[in-house]
Design a protein around this motif. Structure first.
Motif, PDB file in Angstrom:
ATOM      1  N   PHE A 123       5.735   6.742  63.767  1.00 35.87           N
ATOM      2  CA  PHE A 123       6.995   7.505  63.639  1.00 35.87           C
ATOM      3  C   PHE A 123       7.994   6.320  63.481  1.00 35.87           C
ATOM      4  N   MET A 133      11.566  12.972  64.986  1.00 33.78           N
ATOM      5  CA  MET A 133      10.551  12.151  65.774  1.00 33.78           C
ATOM      6  C   MET A 133      10.536  12.653  67.092  1.00 33.78           C
ATOM      7  N   THR A 137       7.775  14.300  69.285  1.00 33.73           N
ATOM      8  CA  THR A 137       7.216  13.653  70.582  1.00 33.73           C
ATOM      9  C   THR A 137       7.202  14.650  71.548  1.00 33.73           C
ATOM     10  N   ILE A 149       0.746   7.465  69.556  1.00 36.61           N
ATOM     11  CA  ILE A 149       2.142   7.537  68.877  1.00 36.61           C
ATOM     12  C   ILE A 149       2.795   6.138  68.994  1.00 36.61           C
ATOM     13  N   PHE A 151       6.148   4.683  68.119  1.00 37.55           N
ATOM     14  CA  PHE A 151       7.445   5.236  67.962  1.00 37.55           C
ATOM     15  C   PHE A 151       8.400   4.033  67.620  1.00 37.55           C
ATOM     16  N   ASN A 153      12.159   2.994  66.502  1.00 36.74           N
ATOM     17  CA  ASN A 153      13.427   3.157  65.973  1.00 36.74           C
ATOM     18  C   ASN A 153      14.334   2.209  65.854  1.00 36.74           C
TER      19      ASN A 153
END
Length: 358
Positions: A123, A133, A137, A149, A151, A153
């Motif tokens: 993601f 996301m 999640t 995952i 993740f 950002n």
């Protein structure tokens, strides 16, 4: 609101009631809704709702991704950030209060793991693009099983990372949720030990070495997603496993989050030939567009100083005199240098006829 749960699920023939508004980060709020009838919500994590906003001269329609999870069906949240030219989101922040209701349309959208099941996910989001996301999640977390995952950002500063504390709490209680924050600058007087700068190929390789095996979901401003697509394509990723949702300007003023198809990027093609002329050396080399200027120089016997060969160090910086190149670098050149005509030979693919000062 009745406390007993109705047998049927909520549908958009019923308005939604705002029950709370929570601050998240500077300029970002989460609005929590419930159905006045008490009906639970049913949607797929990653889907969106369109709100009918009673602004002056309206109504105005704005679309927001649901940030809560369908695994928590008795309420529904929308997390939003007001952009500089915002009308709809700004109206919500200035005028919308608990107890008020709105007519909505939805849910809709196919930007969801339900539509693209996989064993491993990546993601990637920027700013408030984190909302779908977060929904996906949270649903994985609520299943109580381990997941896989990565993740990522990206935000301007650590204090602007939306949902940071909640995601870190989830990551501490479930195996396989790997969080990676990227910020442009630090907060004053606060240490930062994570990634700093702009998301690039080098970071991707460090964050998710097995990215080729992952289903990728990306959400954020268009320029950000273009950079992500180019980074993945440049590393040989199968773009059939890439999915995106983006901020776009609708017919009326103000940004909105909408489901977006993956555009056909103008990337170098192996079956298209290019021509690179090294001006000082007086040598011209023919090569596929997928070959870099550095590789073309080596084939032609022209020496270019190199270091990392990954667009980081800037050692192979040369000036382009004519033509166009496709360059995906990792920080080894500034925007000012690019405007002056400089390129990094190690990560620049020639397009058509190109002449460099070498």
């Amino acid at each position: 609101m009745p406390m007993t749960q109705a047998a049927e699920h909520w549908t958009d023939d019923e308005v939604l009631e705002c029950v709370s508004i929570l601050p998240e980060t500077p300029g970002v709020i989460t609005v929590c809704f419930q159905a006045p009838s008490g009906r639970p919500f049913k949607f797929k994590a990653g889907q969106f709702l369109t709100l009918e906003l009673p602004v002056p001269g309206g109504p105005l329609y704005r679309t927001y991704t649901i940030s809560s999870s369908p695994s928590r069906p008795m309420s529904l949240t929308l997390t939003m950030k007001a952009q500089a030219d915002s009308i709809g989101t700004r109206w919500i922040m200035d005028h919308f209060k608990p107890g008020m209701t709105l007519k909505v349309i939805g849910p809709g959208g196919r930007f969801t793991a339900h539509e693209n099941p996989a064993k491993k996910y990546l993601f990637i989001s920027a700013g408030s693009g984190i909302t779908p996301m977060m929904s996906m999640t949270t649903e994985f977390y609520d299943r109580g099983r381990s997941c896989d995952i990565v993740f990522v950002n990206c935000a301007r500063r650590p204090s602007e990372i939306i949902f940071r504390e909640r995601l870190e709490h989830m990551a501490s209680r479930i195996e396989g949720l790997d969080l990676r924050w990227v910020v442009e600058a630090r907060d004053k007087y606060q240490p930062w030990t994570g990634y700093q700068g702009h998301f690039n190929q080098l970071m991707l390789g460090l964050m998710a070495p097995d990215y080729l095996e992952r289903e990728v979901f990306c959400c954020g401003p268009e320029g950000f997603m273009t950079a992500v697509r180019e980074a993945l394509a440049g590393l040989g990723f199968d773009m059939d496993h890439y999915h995106q949702e983006s901020f776009q300007a609708p017919g009326t003023p103000g940004p909105e989050l909408v489901e977006a198809p993956v555009p056909e990027d103008d990337l170098p093609e192996e079956n298209v030939q290019a021509e690179v002329t090294f001006d000082i050396a007086g040598v011209t080399a023919t090569c596929p567009e997928t070959e870099t200027v550095l590789a073309a120089a080596r084939s032609a016997g022209v020496a270019i100083p190199t270091g990392c060969t990954f667009g980081v160090c800037g050692t192979c910086k040369i000036k382009k005199l004519e033509g166009e190149v496709h360059m995906v670098h990792n920080g080894g050149i500034t925007d000012e240098e690019i405007e002056e005509g400089y390129i990094l030979a190690c990560c620049s693919n020639p397009r058509g006829k190109v002449t460099v000062e070498l």
